[in-house]
Design a protein around this motif. Structure first.
Motif, PDB file in Angstrom:
ATOM      1  N   SER A 150      -1.595   3.495   5.042  1.00 60.07           N
ATOM      2  CA  SER A 150      -0.195   3.208   5.380  1.00 60.07           C
ATOM      3  C   SER A 150      -0.004   1.752   5.794  1.00 60.07           C
ATOM      4  O   SER A 150       1.096   1.210   5.685  1.00 60.07           O
ATOM      5  CB  SER A 150       0.268   4.130   6.513  1.00 60.07           C
TER       6      SER A 150
ATOM      7  N   VAL B  62      -1.559  -0.369   1.794  1.00 62.68           N
ATOM      8  CA  VAL B  62      -0.943  -0.165   0.479  1.00 62.68           C
ATOM      9  C   VAL B  62       0.367  -0.935   0.311  1.00 62.68           C
ATOM     10  O   VAL B  62       0.559  -1.603  -0.719  1.00 62.68           O
ATOM     11  CB  VAL B  62      -0.764   1.340   0.176  1.00 62.68           C
ATOM     12  N   PRO B  63       1.298  -0.901   1.264  1.00 58.47           N
ATOM     13  CA  PRO B  63       2.546  -1.654   1.058  1.00 58.47           C
ATOM     14  C   PRO B  63       2.328  -3.151   0.835  1.00 58.47           C
ATOM     15  O   PRO B  63       2.980  -3.755  -0.025  1.00 58.47           O
ATOM     16  CB  PRO B  63       3.330  -1.385   2.341  1.00 58.47           C
TER      17      PRO B  63
ATOM     18  N   ASP C 118      -5.013   5.587  -3.091  1.00 53.49           N
ATOM     19  CA  ASP C 118      -3.841   6.273  -2.538  1.00 53.49           C
ATOM     20  C   ASP C 118      -2.744   6.338  -3.596  1.00 53.49           C
ATOM     21  O   ASP C 118      -2.287   5.318  -4.117  1.00 53.49           O
ATOM     22  CB  ASP C 118      -3.335   5.516  -1.307  1.00 53.49           C
TER      23      ASP C 118
ATOM     24  N   ARG D 279       0.305   6.668  -3.497  1.00 54.16           N
ATOM     25  CA  ARG D 279       1.567   5.985  -3.224  1.00 54.16           C
ATOM     26  C   ARG D 279       1.644   4.632  -3.933  1.00 54.16           C
ATOM     27  O   ARG D 279       2.728   4.051  -4.057  1.00 54.16           O
ATOM     28  CB  ARG D 279       1.754   5.803  -1.719  1.00 54.16           C
TER      29      ARG D 279
ATOM     30  N   TRP E 266       0.876   4.231  -7.109  1.00 56.03           N
ATOM     31  CA  TRP E 266       1.066   4.455  -8.538  1.00 56.03           C
ATOM     32  C   TRP E 266       2.312   3.766  -9.109  1.00 56.03           C
ATOM     33  O   TRP E 266       2.242   3.214 -10.224  1.00 56.03           O
ATOM     34  CB  TRP E 266       1.103   5.957  -8.842  1.00 56.03           C
TER      35      TRP E 266
END
Length: 224
Positions: free
Chosen positions: A67, A70-71, A101, A103, A105
């Motif tokens: 969390s 990734v962003p 992760d 997220r 994709w």
């Protein structure tokens, strides 16, 4: 154990002129992760000249919560600044493939998979086969197959490995490419099929065999 604060001395170590100092700083961060390190790690990945240090930076990022990482990694792939720094984009993709992760994709777009920078494209292919949602492997194979025949040996081998990593779902798409009008595409597709059947054959042998088949006007004998 995760702490909230980053050590300024460790952050300075990431910028040190000595590669061994930078390596130790990245190791220290991974050993004691803190949210305050994530941005600095992503930034350093984009400019770090030493491969071993970049790998340690990636490892350090994987030690943080997805969390948190990734962003920022997705933003690096998408950013206009990142487009001027292909290393930053490719390393961010490499790190996303290690984190795994789902997220991330949405950043794997057809445009990214066809990026004109070979290193970015190769990293995107590797990340794609890790991040692809269940049931979308066939669609990914079609997009990846659109890059068959591209680039030199390393680029072609990376693409073949990515397609093979998708499993049997890629076989019909690659088989169709063996009749493509472009001989480079046909040879690459045939070499990919050969590697699928015989992973120990080696890419050089597979591509040379494929070139001979194309020169003779055939599309391979096995699996037809």
């Amino acid at each position: 154990m995760t702490t909230n604060n980053a050590d300024p001395a460790v952050l300075r170590g990431l910028e040190h002129a000595g590669a061994s100092v930078r390596l130790k700083a990245a190791l220290a961060i991974g050993s004691c992760p803190a949210p305050g390190y994530v941005g600095a790690l992503v930034e350093r990945c984009a400019v770090e000249p030493e491969f071993q240090v970049r790998e340690m930076l990636t490892w350090a990022l994987t030690r943080h919560a997805a969390s948190e990482t990734v962003p920022l990694l997705v933003a690096e792939v998408r950013s206009e600044r990142g487009r001027a720094r292909s290393q930053g984009r490719s390393q961010a993709l490499h790190t996303l493939s290690k984190i795994g992760d789902g997220r991330a994709w949405p950043v794997i777009t057809p445009a990214l998979l066809a990026d004109t920078d070979d290193e970015v494209a190769r990293s995107a292919w590797r990340a794609a086969v890790v991040l692809v949602p269940e049931g979308e492997e066939g669609a990914l194979a079609v997009v990846l197959a659109g890059q068959l025949g591209r680039g030199g040996r390393e680029t072609r081998l990376s693409l073949s490995r990515a397609l093979i990593a998708l499993g049997t779902v890629m076989l019909p798409t690659v088989a169709a490419a063996t009749t493509h009008p472009d001989p480079h595409v046909r040879a690459h597709a045939l070499a990919t099929e050969r590697l699928w059947r015989d992973p120990d054959a080696g890419f050089e042998f597979a591509i040379e065999e494929a070139k001979r088949v194309v020169a003779l006007g055939g599309a391979g004998e096995e699996g037809r």
